[in-house]
Scaffold this motif. Structure first.
Motif, PDB file in Angstrom:
ATOM      1  N   GLY A  19       0.804  -1.218   0.000  1.00  0.00           N
ATOM      2  CA  GLY A  19       0.000   0.000   0.000  1.00  0.00           C
ATOM      3  C   GLY A  19       0.836   1.267   0.000  1.00  0.00           C
ATOM      4  O   GLY A  19       0.383   2.325   0.457  1.00  0.00           O
ATOM      5  N   LEU A  20       2.057   1.193  -0.541  1.00  0.00           N
ATOM      6  CA  LEU A  20       2.984   2.318  -0.481  1.00  0.00           C
ATOM      7  C   LEU A  20       3.140   2.988  -1.835  1.00  0.00           C
ATOM      8  O   LEU A  20       3.120   2.342  -2.891  1.00  0.00           O
ATOM      9  N   ALA A  21       3.315   4.294  -1.786  1.00  0.00           N
ATOM     10  CA  ALA A  21       3.737   5.086  -2.937  1.00  0.00           C
ATOM     11  C   ALA A  21       4.965   5.879  -2.500  1.00  0.00           C
ATOM     12  O   ALA A  21       5.260   5.993  -1.305  1.00  0.00           O
ATOM     13  N   PHE A  22       5.669   6.435  -3.478  1.00  0.00           N
ATOM     14  CA  PHE A  22       6.911   7.139  -3.165  1.00  0.00           C
ATOM     15  C   PHE A  22       6.986   8.437  -3.947  1.00  0.00           C
ATOM     16  O   PHE A  22       6.425   8.572  -5.031  1.00  0.00           O
ATOM     17  N   ARG A  23       7.709   9.375  -3.347  1.00  0.00           N
ATOM     18  CA  ARG A  23       8.058  10.608  -4.042  1.00  0.00           C
ATOM     19  C   ARG A  23       9.570  10.748  -3.978  1.00  0.00           C
ATOM     20  O   ARG A  23      10.187  10.495  -2.939  1.00  0.00           O
ATOM     21  N   ALA A  24      10.151  11.149  -5.096  1.00  0.00           N
ATOM     22  CA  ALA A  24      11.606  11.185  -5.184  1.00  0.00           C
ATOM     23  C   ALA A  24      12.060  12.403  -5.970  1.00  0.00           C
ATOM     24  O   ALA A  24      11.361  12.896  -6.859  1.00  0.00           O
ATOM     25  N   GLY A  25      13.243  12.867  -5.621  1.00  0.00           N
ATOM     26  CA  GLY A  25      13.909  13.931  -6.366  1.00  0.00           C
ATOM     27  C   GLY A  25      15.402  13.666  -6.356  1.00  0.00           C
ATOM     28  O   GLY A  25      15.948  13.207  -5.344  1.00  0.00           O
ATOM     29  N   ILE A  26      16.059  13.943  -7.472  1.00  0.00           N
ATOM     30  CA  ILE A  26      17.496  13.741  -7.587  1.00  0.00           C
ATOM     31  C   ILE A  26      18.156  15.098  -7.815  1.00  0.00           C
ATOM     32  O   ILE A  26      17.880  15.769  -8.811  1.00  0.00           O
ATOM     33  N   ALA A  77       8.317   7.850   1.605  1.00  0.00           N
ATOM     34  CA  ALA A  77       7.304   6.797   1.436  1.00  0.00           C
ATOM     35  C   ALA A  77       5.960   7.320   1.936  1.00  0.00           C
ATOM     36  O   ALA A  77       5.895   7.980   2.978  1.00  0.00           O
ATOM     37  N   TRP A  78       4.896   7.004   1.202  1.00  0.00           N
ATOM     38  CA  TRP A  78       3.557   7.504   1.502  1.00  0.00           C
ATOM     39  C   TRP A  78       2.571   6.339   1.504  1.00  0.00           C
ATOM     40  O   TRP A  78       2.725   5.380   0.752  1.00  0.00           O
ATOM     41  N   ARG A  79       1.553   6.447   2.348  1.00  0.00           N
ATOM     42  CA  ARG A  79       0.464   5.473   2.365  1.00  0.00           C
ATOM     43  C   ARG A  79      -0.855   6.220   2.517  1.00  0.00           C
ATOM     44  O   ARG A  79      -1.005   7.043   3.429  1.00  0.00           O
ATOM     45  N   ASP A  80      -1.771   5.988   1.611  1.00  0.00           N
ATOM     46  CA  ASP A  80      -3.082   6.653   1.641  1.00  0.00           C
ATOM     47  C   ASP A  80      -2.940   8.166   1.688  1.00  0.00           C
ATOM     48  O   ASP A  80      -3.683   8.869   2.393  1.00  0.00           O
ATOM     49  N   GLY A  81      -1.966   8.689   0.944  1.00  0.00           N
ATOM     50  CA  GLY A  81      -1.768  10.132   0.865  1.00  0.00           C
ATOM     51  C   GLY A  81      -1.082  10.752   2.051  1.00  0.00           C
ATOM     52  O   GLY A  81      -0.988  11.988   2.137  1.00  0.00           O
ATOM     53  N   VAL A  82      -0.565   9.943   2.969  1.00  0.00           N
ATOM     54  CA  VAL A  82       0.083  10.452   4.184  1.00  0.00           C
ATOM     55  C   VAL A  82       1.573  10.145   4.121  1.00  0.00           C
ATOM     56  O   VAL A  82       1.981   9.000   3.879  1.00  0.00           O
ATOM     57  N   ASN A  83       2.384  11.160   4.368  1.00  0.00           N
ATOM     58  CA  ASN A  83       3.834  11.003   4.388  1.00  0.00           C
ATOM     59  C   ASN A  83       4.249  10.268   5.659  1.00  0.00           C
ATOM     60  O   ASN A  83       4.017  10.750   6.770  1.00  0.00           O
ATOM     61  N   LEU A  84       4.883   9.099   5.508  1.00  0.00           N
ATOM     62  CA  LEU A  84       5.256   8.290   6.664  1.00  0.00           C
ATOM     63  C   LEU A  84       6.444   8.854   7.430  1.00  0.00           C
ATOM     64  O   LEU A  84       6.755   8.376   8.518  1.00  0.00           O
ATOM     65  N   HIS A  85       7.091   9.872   6.885  1.00  0.00           N
ATOM     66  CA  HIS A  85       8.265  10.436   7.535  1.00  0.00           C
ATOM     67  C   HIS A  85       7.929  11.628   8.432  1.00  0.00           C
ATOM     68  O   HIS A  85       8.825  12.293   8.951  1.00  0.00           O
ATOM     69  N   ALA A  86       6.661  11.869   8.625  1.00  0.00           N
ATOM     70  CA  ALA A  86       6.226  12.987   9.474  1.00  0.00           C
ATOM     71  C   ALA A  86       5.023  12.554  10.299  1.00  0.00           C
ATOM     72  O   ALA A  86       4.203  11.742   9.855  1.00  0.00           O
ATOM     73  N   TYR A 126      12.113  11.939  15.640  1.00  0.00           N
ATOM     74  CA  TYR A 126      11.926  13.068  14.737  1.00  0.00           C
ATOM     75  C   TYR A 126      10.661  12.949  13.897  1.00  0.00           C
ATOM     76  O   TYR A 126      10.603  13.404  12.752  1.00  0.00           O
ATOM     77  N   GLY A 127       9.650  12.299  14.442  1.00  0.00           N
ATOM     78  CA  GLY A 127       8.357  12.238  13.779  1.00  0.00           C
ATOM     79  C   GLY A 127       8.205  11.126  12.767  1.00  0.00           C
ATOM     80  O   GLY A 127       7.182  11.061  12.083  1.00  0.00           O
ATOM     81  N   MET A 128       9.195  10.251  12.651  1.00  0.00           N
ATOM     82  CA  MET A 128       9.056   9.124  11.730  1.00  0.00           C
ATOM     83  C   MET A 128       8.041   8.121  12.266  1.00  0.00           C
ATOM     84  O   MET A 128       7.922   7.920  13.468  1.00  0.00           O
ATOM     85  N   THR A 129       7.310   7.484  11.357  1.00  0.00           N
ATOM     86  CA  THR A 129       6.512   6.326  11.731  1.00  0.00           C
ATOM     87  C   THR A 129       7.427   5.112  11.814  1.00  0.00           C
ATOM     88  O   THR A 129       8.577   5.142  11.371  1.00  0.00           O
ATOM     89  N   ALA A 139       8.899  23.715   9.875  1.00  0.00           N
ATOM     90  CA  ALA A 139       7.726  23.599  10.734  1.00  0.00           C
ATOM     91  C   ALA A 139       6.507  24.167  10.013  1.00  0.00           C
ATOM     92  O   ALA A 139       6.553  25.254   9.434  1.00  0.00           O
ATOM     93  N   GLY A 140       5.427  23.399  10.033  1.00  0.00           N
ATOM     94  CA  GLY A 140       4.209  23.789   9.331  1.00  0.00           C
ATOM     95  C   GLY A 140       4.072  23.158   7.963  1.00  0.00           C
ATOM     96  O   GLY A 140       2.990  23.179   7.378  1.00  0.00           O
ATOM     97  N   ALA A 141       5.191  22.607   7.439  1.00  0.00           N
ATOM     98  CA  ALA A 141       5.133  21.972   6.117  1.00  0.00           C
ATOM     99  C   ALA A 141       5.761  20.588   6.137  1.00  0.00           C
ATOM    100  O   ALA A 141       6.000  20.006   5.087  1.00  0.00           O
ATOM    101  N   ARG A 142       5.996  20.050   7.325  1.00  0.00           N
ATOM    102  CA  ARG A 142       6.723  18.789   7.409  1.00  0.00           C
ATOM    103  C   ARG A 142       5.950  17.615   6.839  1.00  0.00           C
ATOM    104  O   ARG A 142       6.545  16.661   6.338  1.00  0.00           O
ATOM    105  N   GLU A 143       4.640  17.670   6.895  1.00  0.00           N
ATOM    106  CA  GLU A 143       3.860  16.554   6.349  1.00  0.00           C
ATOM    107  C   GLU A 143       4.044  16.444   4.835  1.00  0.00           C
ATOM    108  O   GLU A 143       3.796  15.389   4.253  1.00  0.00           O
ATOM    109  N   ARG A 144       4.502  17.515   4.200  1.00  0.00           N
ATOM    110  CA  ARG A 144       4.783  17.474   2.767  1.00  0.00           C
ATOM    111  C   ARG A 144       6.273  17.296   2.481  1.00  0.00           C
ATOM    112  O   ARG A 144       6.644  16.662   1.502  1.00  0.00           O
TER     113      ARG A 144
END
Length: 467
Positions: free
Chosen positions: A144-151, A269-278, A284-287, A346-351
């Motif tokens: 159930g995971l999706a990912f966002r990446a930048g190089i 890594a994201w699940r159901d539109g939620v960033n798992l790293h926040a 530090y807020g990781m799941t 702060a205030g944008a960590r979920e993104r």
């Protein structure tokens, strides 16, 4: 978004008609040809091109290309495996219309990444783009995971008028200096305009540390699209530079000494539109899954280095205390750690929250790069892996006993050591499949043999204008 389905002979429903319409639009805009782009196992961008009027035919039936390119070296010599490297056979290159774009830096041309399939219409096991797409699809289905990446892209700008083979920086200002920005203002302004015209959202562009060096950061996308974007942006950087009498190198070591060009990866890594790293309960807020994902990457970094730094020149860059991340350590905003946790503002960590992988350069095939990183992270989730104690400051300064206790060790110092670790890593080899994994190992060994006996300066020169 990227097309997630495999190409099929004759085209998917409605695809050929769409190609015809796009070809008409491109022709009306003065676009005469389409670059069909892929990256080989050595990390070199390879292309075939077709007239715009042949786009329908390319989408329906593909364009021929020999599978021998899967075992090309950076110097165009060929190595072999049990499956690849012979003159036999043919493949079909199928452009992804969702990523087709008119090239602002190369008027008269459009560009599209390709997937490669066999003459029988099946997946080609050596196609790194197809493998990455499969890894992403499996992660969505099984976890159930999706990912966002930048190089990130760092490059060195030289004078095209320099003597053949030599690098003469096009700007002499200090690191991060305003002088550099002014001296190459026309070039970088046109580059920004070209990126905007091609739909690439640029987050920042600035002078970097090494002589003539710049960096560009672009918006994150799904992994396949992020890899496509990395290839497209580099093509644009190079094309615009030539229009200004400049020449660019993405080589990890343009010269034997100093800081080279990196290609740091940001991955979340994201699940159901939620960033798992926040927003999680771990450090530090990781799941729990985000921490396990990061731990999986950290655990496999020695073997991953054969993919993240695939050129002998890369090991001229991977030096301690140069922000290259050459120790198996992680930390919050720690630029000397191989794995850097980026929390965001702060205030944008979920993104914004993500992990940054630092021992990466732009000789890496971006599809192999993201595919193996995700595979390592997924293995961490499957094992419920836990990150070790965080490292602050420079890991090189840790006393030896403390470093051992923390599991902080130096990453491979040569491509040969990295290949040995890769050959022994079943998770990474399974993720790529036996055909592509063997090609990776054979091509890396070929690169090692190609520079045997060369000193550092000659190694740097051998790869200076390849990438």
């Amino acid at each position: 978004m990227t097309t997630l389905a495999d190409p099929v002979p004759g085209g998917r429903p409605g695809e050929v008609e769409r190609a015809g319409a796009l070809a008409g639009e491109l022709s009306a805009r003065g676009v005469h040809g389409v670059v069909l782009s892929y990256v080989d196992t050595a990390g070199v961008g390879r292309v075939k091109t077709v007239p715009t009027a042949r786009l329908e035919q390319a989408v329906a039936w593909g364009v021929g290309m020999s599978p021998v390119f899967d075992t090309f070296l950076a110097n165009d010599h060929i190595v072999t495996t049990d499956v690849l490297g012979s003159p036999d056979g043919d493949l079909r290159l199928h452009p992804d219309l969702d990523r087709l774009v008119a090239l602002a830096g190369q008027p008269g041309w459009a560009w599209a990444p390709v997937d490669r399939i066999t003459q029988d219409g099946t997946r080609h096991p050596g196609c790194s783009r197809t493998v990455l797409r499969r890894i992403v699809a499996d992660a969505a289905r099984e976890h159930g995971l999706a990912f966002r990446a930048g190089i990130e892209i760092e490059w060195s700008v030289g004078l095209d008028s320099a003597p053949a083979g030599e690098f003469v920086p096009a700007t002499t200002g200090p690191a991060y200096g305003a002088t550099r920005q002014v001296e190459l203002s026309a070039y970088t302004a046109e580059l920004l305009a070209a990126c905007a015209a091609q739909g690439v959202d640029v987050e920042q562009i600035h002078p970097e540390y090494a002589p003539g060096q710049f960096e560009i950061s672009v918006g994150a996308l799904d992994p396949v699209a992020a890899a496509d974007r990395s290839v497209l942006v580099r093509q644009t950087i190079r094309a615009v530079a030539l229009r200004h009498g400049l020449r660019v190198s993405f080589s990890p070591a343009v010269t034997a000494e100093g800081v080279g060009n990196g290609g740091h990866v940001h991955l979340s890594a994201w699940r159901d539109g939620v960033n798992l790293h926040a927003g999680g309960a771990r450090r530090y807020g990781m799941t729990a899954d985000a921490e396990a994902f990061a731990a999986g990457i950290l655990d496999r970094l020695p073997a991953l280095t054969a993919v993240t730094a695939p050129s002998p020149a890369g090991y001229l860059r991977l030096k301690p205390s140069q922000w290259a991340g050459v120790f198996t350590a992680w930390g919050l905003e720690t630029r000397e750690a191989a794995l850097r946790l980026v929390r965001g503002t702060a205030g944008a960590r979920e993104r914004q929250a993500n992990v940054e992988v630092k021992p990466v350069d732009l000789a890496a095939n971006p599809y192999l790069l993201l595919g193996t990183l995700i595979a390592a992270g997924l293995d961490g989730i499957a094992r419920a892996a836990v990150l070790p104690e965080e490292t602050t400051g420079d890991p090189a300064a840790l006393p030896a006993a403390e470093a051992r206790a923390r599991g902080v060790r130096r990453l491979p110092t040569s491509l040969a050591d990295a290949v040995t670790a890769f050959r022994a890593d079943e998770v990474l080899r399974d993720a790529l499949g036996p055909v592509l994994a063997d090609a990776v190992a054979a091509v890396r060994q070929g690169e090692i043999d190609a520079v045997a006996g060369l000193d550092d300066e000659r190694v740097a020169a051998a790869y200076r204008w390849v990438y």
